[in-house]
Design an enzyme around this catalytic site. Structure first.
Site, short mmCIF file in Angstrom:
data_model
loop_
_atom_site.label_atom_id
_atom_site.label_comp_id
_atom_site.label_asym_id
_atom_site.label_seq_id
_atom_site.Cartn_x
_atom_site.Cartn_y
_atom_site.Cartn_z
N THR A 288 14.35 9.42 0.06
CA THR A 288 13.18 9.67 -0.77
C THR A 288 12.08 10.32 0.07
O THR A 288 12.12 10.28 1.29
CB THR A 288 12.61 8.38 -1.37
OG1 THR A 288 11.93 7.64 -0.34
CG2 THR A 288 13.69 7.53 -2.00
N ASP A 289 11.11 10.88 -0.60
CA ASP A 289 9.88 11.25 0.09
C ASP A 289 9.04 9.98 0.24
O ASP A 289 9.39 8.91 -0.28
CB ASP A 289 9.13 12.33 -0.69
CG ASP A 289 8.25 13.19 0.22
OD1 ASP A 289 7.84 12.70 1.29
OD2 ASP A 289 7.98 14.34 -0.14
#
Length: 766
Positions: A288-289
């Site tokens: 994920t970011d």
């Protein structure tokens, strides 16, 4: 040095790690599939979830790793990697906890935003793309990998391959512009530079392609905002660079913040599983970011447990900072909202990456202090960065050949960006040491030589609004605001200008006016600087505008009034030298725009590969026509088109030819054109080939880039440049999302930018 051999047994698996820094011994272990499967079988659920956890450590002081807030979690096997920790000794201290104090001795990944260089910093990616030179771009990534790996980093969150046609979006600075074909070539070059086709090498690092997907097309150009587009546009215009990076072997992918088809990318199974894995065959892991999982709560997708399960089910493998996986997946597993097979698959992908990087063979592979002392910010790397930076600069205007400057007389260097070395590296330069960067003032003083007198005045602040300037000069990139009245600053500048033969005005954006969370509604130069420039123009002396920016700006007024404009982006740690090399003609500018410069912010989003309307504007002069697709108050065309860039010499195109006016599906045609250097300088020109599919089953763009070659020509030299076109160059995704080429008429345009007029055509026949 005392040698300690730590012998670890994982069942039948023997891992030997040497602590001796000068003579580490790598060990022989089982093949990857067998090794990872055996290791996985020994892991508890808690340890499995730990491998999916990527927290940030903050800056751990050397020697204090054991007392850091993440040390206990690492020892308990609850961490798979860390990011934003820098230096060999700090990373060694933390890695030692993982491989000596945790139960299964699994090494950590160490990641960092190595975006456009490490300590040796290259131009921001948008600027780097303007070189149109894949070898140089690959080399920049290779040097970045060399330095980062020498300092303990094994994973970079780069390349960012998001297509963007909206310069209001601040992160356009971090990508390669508006075109999917060029963006794909750059994506491949960057991945190859980082990974070098062999992650086991000590100077290669794992690439992470971001942000998947469509992050560069937010509504209103506002960062993190909603993205909504058709699938046919996704596949034809936005997906290609991601796929190119995957095909090039990128080992990891980062999810984007935006939603896709109403579902945030972080929880979008169609995106992460159907497209990425099933259609494209991606075998690496997806991270994920920053806090991407908990941010889905604000998107309206549910509580932390719900969105964490949504992410895992979608195909997310690693949770950056969110701690949703470690905090909720056990409960979701008990409630049958996720399966152990999904968790095991994600863990396997993380362990595979660690194996490929050689961390199980030698967890201290990236902790060689000798490399850290000899391979970072070297004179050789800085020299390459200087040459690459010079080729990223784009000459937008040069009336009456004001440039190049003479290395004699007196030069007045004026503007808030003239002596601002901390801004030269641009946004997302987290490893750069600002004190080592070269300001424009220092560069001009060095390159001009002793025969030239260089006078300096700041002339104005970045902006009249102090709060705005504070927000635009974050992360140590202050411009040291001068609180004297604006009249006094301008008077000082005019006094300096009165003594000079030529004025160089260093104006534009500060480094942090572009980048993440730096969206703008006004794309003009700040008014304080516009007022300064107008006063300098009133002197009647020749003015050269050195324009700093991280995005295409609206400079219609400046283009009308200033005789010479050199767009320099943020050119990296050697910026001052590189810009001066071009200003004085030691390097002939050869950069070409990879993002369109609008005439007005009201035109954006704007790009060259647009589609026609049923009511196109018929005249070529931009005159308003009622009931046609045009503006009442502005022309349709941009100020500077995609692919545009001048040189100190002149290039003439002639004699365009095509080998045949007909091509079958198994054949090819060759298009050739003569390019002559008719000016007084040796130079480089990027010859560009565009194709138009005249009639299609779906509407097609007016032009699409399908090839380019950067050539060097000495003055007076002529060269024939040839392009081979095959059916693969003519394919697109149709309304059924099938990748096809359709028979019919194709027009081909060759020249120095996207407005190229040299035209031939052929028919594709079955």
């Amino acid at each position: 040095m005392k040698k300690t051999l730590i012998v670890l047994f994982l069942g039948s698996i023997f891992l030997g790690y040497s602590q001796k820094k000068d003579n580490k011994k790598a060990v022989t272990i089982k093949p990857k599939t067998e090794f990872v499967a055996e290791l996985l079988s020994k892991m508890t659920l808690e340890e499995k979830l730990g491998q999916l956890n990527l927290p940030t450590s903050g800056d751990i002081t050397t020697g204090q790793a054991n007392s850091s807030n993440v040390a206990k979690k690492i020892q308990e096997g609850k961490v798979g990697g860390l990011f934003n920790i820098k230096s060999v000794q700090k990373i060694r201290d933390v890695q030692q906890i993982a491989v000596e104090k945790s139960r299964l001795k699994i090494p950590l990944l160490f990641g960092m935003d190595v975006i456009h260089g490490y300590e040796t910093t290259f131009p921001i990616p948008l600027g780097l793309s303007c070189t149109w030179d894949m070898k140089l771009i690959e080399r920049s990534a290779q040097i970045a990998a060399q330095e980062a790996s020498a300092d303990g980093i094994c994973w970079t969150f780069s390349p960012m391959v998001d297509i963007s046609r909206d310069p209001r979006w601040g992160r356009i600075s971090e990508g390669s512009g508006e075109d999917p074909y060029l963006g794909s070539q750059i994506a491949k070059a960057m991945v190859k530079g980082y990974e070098q086709d062999d992650l086991s090498k000590k100077n290669s690092i794992l690439a992470c392609v971001k942000h998947f997907a469509l992050y560069g097309a937010p509504e209103a150009g506002r960062d993190y905002n909603t993205v909504d587009m058709s699938h046919i546009r996704m596949y034809n215009e936005y997906f290609p660079p991601y796929k190119a990076a995957i095909d090039a072997g990128a080992g990891s992918v980062m999810a984007s913040f935006n939603e896709v088809d109403g579902i945030p990318a972080t929880g979008n199974k169609w995106l992460m599983t159907d497209v990425l894995r099933k259609q494209w065959g991606f075998k690496g892991f997806v991270v994920t970011d920053f806090t991407g999982i908990p941010e889905m709560i604000d998107h309206g997708m549910g509580d932390l447990q719900t969105v964490s399960a949504l992410a895992l089910n979608a195909g997310i493998d690693m949770d950056m900072v969110g701690e949703g996986f470690t905090g909720t997946l056990k409960k979701s597993l008990d409630e049958k909202k996720v399966t152990i097979e999904q968790i095991d698959h994600a863990v396997t992908l993380i362990l595979n990456a660690k194996y490929d990087l050689g961390l199980f063979h030698d967890p201290y592979k990236y902790c060689d202090e000798k490399r850290a002392k000899t391979e970072i910010f070297t004179a050789a790397s800085r020299d390459e960065a200087r040459k690459i930076a010079a080729q990223s600069l784009v000459l937008l205007k040069n009336k009456d050949q004001v440039l190049p400057l003479k290395k004699s007389g007196t030069i007045a260097l004026i503007g808030p960006l003239a002596d601002a070395k901390n801004n030269m590296s641009g946004t997302w330069s987290v490893a750069t040491k600002g004190e080592n960067c070269i300001s424009l003032l220092a560069g001009i003083q060095e390159v001009a030589g002793k025969s030239t007198k260089v006078l300096y005045a700041k002339g104005s602040n970045l902006d009249y609004d102090e709060t705005f300037e504070t927000n635009a000069t974050m992360f140590g990139k202050t411009l040291n605001r001068d609180n004297r009245p604006k009249e006094e600053l301008i008077a000082e500048a005019l006094k300096v200008a009165s003594q000079a033969d030529v004025i160089v005005a260093a104006l534009g954006e500060s480094a942090e006016m572009s980048g993440e969370s730096s969206s703008r509604t006004n794309l003009e130069i700040p008014q304080a600087q516009k007022d300064l420039l107008n006063e300098l123009l009133k002197t009647g002396k020749p003015v050269v505008l050195v324009l700093f920016d991280g995005r295409p700006l609206v400079i219609k007024e400046e283009n009308e009034a200033v005789p010479a404009i050199l767009n320099v982006w943020f050119a990296g740690s050697e910026a001052g030298y590189a810009i001066a090399d071009v200003l004085f003609g030691d390097m002939n500018p050869s950069g070409k725009l990879t993002a369109t410069f609008p005439r007005s912010v009201g035109q954006v989003p704007i790009h060259y590969a647009a589609k026609n309307t049923g009511r196109p504007l018929m005249n070529k002069e931009g005159k308003f026509e009622k009931f046609r697709s045009n503006y009442i108050d502005e022309r349709n065309e941009p100020l500077f088109p995609f692919g545009y860039g001048l040189s100190y010499t002149n290039f003439e195109y002639s004699n365009v030819k095509i080998s045949s006016n007909q091509m079958n599906f198994g054949g090819k045609v060759t298009v050739s054109i003569d390019v002559a250097n008719t000016g007084n300088y040796d130079g480089k020109e990027t010859v560009q080939l565009y194709i138009r599919d005249v009639v299609g089953s779906v509407t097609r763009p007016v032009r699409e880039l399908k090839g380019f070659q950067k050539i060097a020509l000495k003055k007076g030299e002529k060269q024939t440049v040839s392009f081979e076109i095959s059916v693969e160059d003519l394919k697109f995704y149709n309304s059924d999302l099938k990748f096809v080429a359709e028979p019919g008429l194709f027009e081909v345009f060759v020249g120095g930018n996207s407005d190229a007029a040299n035209k031939v055509s052929f028919n594709l026949v079955k």
